[in-house]
Write an enzyme that holds these catalytic residues in place. Structure first.
Site, PDB file in Angstrom:
ATOM      1  N   SER A   1       0.862  -1.179   0.000  1.00 15.49           N
ATOM      2  CA  SER A   1       0.000   0.000   0.000  1.00 15.49           C
ATOM      3  C   SER A   1       0.896   1.225   0.000  1.00 15.49           C
ATOM      4  O   SER A   1       2.066   1.154   0.406  1.00 15.49           O
ATOM      5  CB  SER A   1      -0.902   0.008   1.246  1.00 15.49           C
ATOM      6  OG  SER A   1      -1.528   1.271   1.428  1.00 15.49           O
TER       7      SER A   1
ATOM      8  N   TYR B   1      -2.150  -1.243  10.266  1.00 20.21           N
ATOM      9  CA  TYR B   1      -2.086  -1.331   8.807  1.00 20.21           C
ATOM     10  C   TYR B   1      -0.705  -0.923   8.299  1.00 20.21           C
ATOM     11  O   TYR B   1      -0.122  -1.596   7.445  1.00 20.21           O
ATOM     12  CB  TYR B   1      -3.169  -0.450   8.193  1.00 20.21           C
ATOM     13  CG  TYR B   1      -3.383  -0.680   6.715  1.00 20.21           C
ATOM     14  CD1 TYR B   1      -3.977  -1.855   6.253  1.00 20.21           C
ATOM     15  CD2 TYR B   1      -3.002   0.276   5.777  1.00 20.21           C
ATOM     16  CE1 TYR B   1      -4.180  -2.068   4.899  1.00 20.21           C
ATOM     17  CE2 TYR B   1      -3.201   0.070   4.420  1.00 20.21           C
ATOM     18  CZ  TYR B   1      -3.792  -1.109   3.986  1.00 20.21           C
ATOM     19  OH  TYR B   1      -3.986  -1.319   2.645  1.00 20.21           O
TER      20      TYR B   1
END
Length: 231
Positions: free
Chosen positions: A130, A143
Site C-alpha cells: 500500500s 495497517y
C-alpha cells in the site's frame, strides 16, 4: 513481448472482492485459470477454498490443496487485506493483531506453501502492499506496520528467489472498493476523494505476471494521479 497468461494457474488471495476480484476478472479475460482463497465465494465458476487467512496454518494447507487441484501453479497474487483504523490505545489487541496477521503473516504463509510449485514453474509472486507501506499516517499503526512489513518482506524475498521465481512488489493507492465500508465516518474517504479504479491496478498485476523469462518487474506504484498518500 510479454508472455501469454493463457491457461496459466494463478492463486489470488482475497479474490472475492475489491482488488482481488478485479484481478480474477482480468485473469479470466486473459485466458488464465484463477484460483481463490477467501472467506466468501468469488465469481461463479472460479475454483476456491474458504479460508480465514488469520489462521496462517490453514492458509498454508488451503494453498497446497488449491495447488494440487490446479495441477501446477504459475503465479500468486496476495490481494487479501483488512484494516481497522483507530488510535493504538482504542483498537483492541486482538483486532490490531488480526490486521497484521492477515495483511503480513498470511502473505508469507501462502507464498511459503506455494514456493515448491512456483519454483517448478519459474512462476511469479505479486505481493500487495500500500502507499501506507511507504508513508505512515496517524490512526493506522496496525495497517502501516503490516504494509511496511510487506514491503520489507517482498524486497528480501526478491533477493532470495532471484533466478528461480519472479517477485513483484505492488504499491497501490486508494481504490474504489468496499475496503472503506463499515468504518467510522472520520476514516472514510470524503465524497470528493479521488480514488483509482481497481481494474487499473489489476492490469498492472497482469503486466507483472506476464513478463518473459529472465525479466522481473521488481516494484510498481499504481494510484490515482492525485493520490494524497504518495509520495
Amino acid at each position: 513481448m510479454n508472455n501469454s497468461l493463457t491457461s496459466k494457474a494463478i492463486l489470488v488471495t482475497g479474490g472475492a472482492s475489491g482488488l482481488g476480484a478485479a484481478v480474477v476478472m482480468a485473469l479470466h479475460k486473459a485466458g488464465a485459470r484463477p484460483y481463490v482463497l477467501d472467506r466468501q465465494a468469488p465469481a461463479d465458476g472460479v475454483p476456491w477454498i474458504e479460508c480465514d487467512l488469520a489462521d496462517t496454518r490453514a492458509a498454508e494447507q488451503a494453498t497446497r490443496h488449491l495447488t494440487e487441484q490446479a495441477g501446477e501453479l504459475d503465479g500468486v497474487v496476495t490481494a487479501a487485506g483488512i484494516d481497522t483504523p483507530g488510535r493504538l490505545g482504542d483498537v483492541p489487541a486482538e483486532t490490531w493483531e488480526r490486521v497484521v496477521t492477515v495483511d503480513l503473516l498470511a502473505t508469507a504463509a501462502v507464498i511459503r506453501a506455494a514456493l515448491p510449485a512456483l519454483e517448478r514453474s519459474h512462476g511469479t509472486v505479486v505481493t500487495v502492499a500500500s502507499t501506507l507501506g511507504v508513508k505512515a499516517v496517524s490512526d493506522a499503526t496496525a495497517y502501516c506496520a503490516a504494509k511496511f512489513g510487506v514491503v520489507g518482506f517482498t524486497r528480501a524475498l526478491a533477493a532470495e528467489l532471484a533466478g528461480s521465481v519472479g517477485v513483484t512488489l505492488l504499491i497501490p493507492g486508494g481504490m474504489r472498493t468496499a475496503f472503506f465500508d463499515g468504518r467510522d465516518e472520520q476514516y472514510r474517504p470524503g465524497t470528493d476523494a479521488i480514488l483509482n479504479d481497481p481494474a487499473n491496478v489489476a492490469d498492472a498485476v497482469l503486466f507483472a505476471l506476464s513478463q518473459p523469462a529472465g525479466c522481473a518487474v521488481r516494484e510498481l506504484v499504481v494510484c490515482a494521479e492525485q493520490e494524497s498518500s504518495y509520495p
